[in-house]
Write an enzyme that holds these catalytic residues in place. Structure first.
Site, PDB file in Angstrom:
ATOM      1  CE1 TYR A   1      -3.232  -2.813   0.261  1.00 26.17           C
ATOM      2  CE2 TYR A   1      -3.509  -2.377   2.602  1.00 26.17           C
ATOM      3  CZ  TYR A   1      -3.845  -3.099   1.477  1.00 26.17           C
ATOM      4  OH  TYR A   1      -4.775  -4.102   1.556  1.00 26.17           O
TER       5      TYR A   1
ATOM      6  N   GLY B   1     -24.183   5.051  -0.411  1.00 27.80           N
ATOM      7  CA  GLY B   1     -25.241   5.871  -0.977  1.00 27.80           C
ATOM      8  C   GLY B   1     -24.791   7.226  -1.469  1.00 27.80           C
ATOM      9  CE  LYS B   2     -18.062   8.038  -1.079  1.00 25.59           C
ATOM     10  NZ  LYS B   2     -16.878   8.464  -0.302  1.00 25.59           N
TER      11      LYS B   2
ATOM     12  N   PRO C   1     -15.828  -3.912   2.359  1.00 24.11           N
ATOM     13  CG  PRO C   1     -15.885  -3.299   4.627  1.00 24.11           C
ATOM     14  CD  PRO C   1     -14.941  -3.502   3.468  1.00 24.11           C
TER      15      PRO C   1
ATOM     16  CB  ALA D   1     -19.358  -2.155  -2.743  1.00 25.96           C
TER      17      ALA D   1
END
Length: 374
Positions: free
Chosen positions: A105, A269-270, A261, A263
């Site tokens: 990362y 919902g943003k 988790p 996605a």
């Protein structure tokens, strides 16, 4: 029926009577209150002695310059650094003490500005200076690159990770993905790391059922438990339920650690059809897909209204309710980390669990991440 829109970092719900409720802000405030101050009991990672909070934090975005910061590529600035540090501190202060990172990362592998392990190590050191007795459980991963051959490569790379983290041992060390040339030597390396006291528990990531069982048996011969298998798992990506991985984890007593988790933010919902994810994530979640996702998101919001929860908290709770699953959503800032706390201390009903799965199953299957190997 409620209509929701997003403004200023908050979700606002206008109900049929014209009333307005600040759903996300209210849910975050509740998560930050004494009501949610006592989190669920910690759980053991598989058959190991390592205990983790019921929910963890993924540190993939810390130091990243491309995947998670596409709109500001190559601009890892002081503002982002402070936000990542605030996410770390807020997580720890609110009882989410399990932090997952990896050597790959950030820099130098993925055009990152700085390595995520280095940041985690820095945050731990600075936190320890102010609060010497704070708790943190750290997991990191070995990048199974084709030129890394032999069991000793696991030990040498691990020591580099420990140096960046500023730790003498790490709580959980995982193989990031299966090796191209085989996996036996890498599994041997994990066992060596345990016996040398460099790690407290070992796991794998992106392993299918057969590879999982093989790794479990190989370590078992040395008296070492396979603690975990970290895989992509969310309400709209349920491959572990369908390919035998979840059942195998439950059978063998191996904890399933769920990355992505939410996605990658799509289930919060943003995003909308006119405001879809950008950069690499747009290859997975197109405007068309986000449009088809709306019925599921609407039901998630309705359930959230019932429990005074945000969509994020509902989706994480759905995963936790699957049992033997520890989700590790990524947090870029303190607000996100605090919101995650509200996924704990309650449970959606079995009817709602099944309803959400049924709605999600009507969607075209989502592909995994580009580098995922199952």
């Amino acid at each position: 029926m409620a209509v929701l829109f997003h403004y200023g970092g908050c979700f606002f719900s206008i109900n049929g009577r014209g009333g307005v409720s600040r759903v996300r802000r209210r849910a975050v405030a509740a998560a930050n209150s004494e009501e949610y101050g006592k989190l669920e009991e910690k759980v053991k990672l598989g058959g190991s002695e390592v205990k983790v909070s019921r929910l963890g934090i993924g540190a993939w975005s810390w130091g990243d310059n491309i995947y998670w910061n596409w709109n500001n590529c190559f601009q890892w600035d002081d503002r982002k650094l402070k936000a990542a540090k605030a996410a770390f501190n807020a997580s720890i202060d609110h009882g989410i003490t399990f932090i997952d990172t990896a050597e790959i990362y950030g820099a130098p592998y993925t055009l990152g500005a700085i390595n995520s392990e280095t940041l985690v190590g820095r945050f731990i050191k600075e936190k320890k200076g102010k609060d010497p007795g704070f708790e943190v459980t750290v997991a990191t991963k070995f990048a199974v690159l084709p030129w890394r051959l032999g069991r000793q490569s696991v030990i040498s790379v691990l020591k580099d990770s420990l140096y960046r983290l500023g730790l003498e041992s790490v709580d959980l060390y995982q193989l990031h993905w299966p090796g191209i040339w085989g996996n036996e030597e890498y599994i041997d390396g994990l066992g060596d790391a345990v016996e040398q006291g460099l790690v407290k528990a070992v796991g794998v990531s992106n392993y299918n059922e057969k590879r999982l069982r093989d790794a479990y048996e190989k370590l078992k011969k040395r008296g070492i438990p396979l603690a975990s298998n970290q895989v992509n798992y969310s309400l709209i990506y349920r491959a572990p339920e369908e390919n035998g991985v979840k059942d195998a984890c439950d059978e063998l007593g191996v904890t399933l650690i769920a990355y992505a988790p939410l996605a990658q933010g799509v289930l919060t919902g943003k995003y909308t059809a006119t405001n879809p994810p950008i950069g690499p994530r747009s290859l997975i979640y197109s405007s068309e897909f986000v449009t088809k996702l709306q019925p599921l998101l609407n039901r998630i919001r309705d359930i959230g209204e019932k429990y005074n929860k945000s969509p994020t908290q509902v989706v994480l709770n759905w995963l936790i309710a699957q049992e033997n699953v520890v989700p590790i959503p990524g947090a870029k800032n303190a607000e996100q980390a605090i919101e995650f706390v509200g996924a704990l201390g309650w449970r959606i009903s079995n009817e709602e669990i099944n309803e959400l799965r049924s709605l999600a199953s009507k969607l075209q299957p989502v592909f995994g991440l580009p580098f995922e190997i199952l």
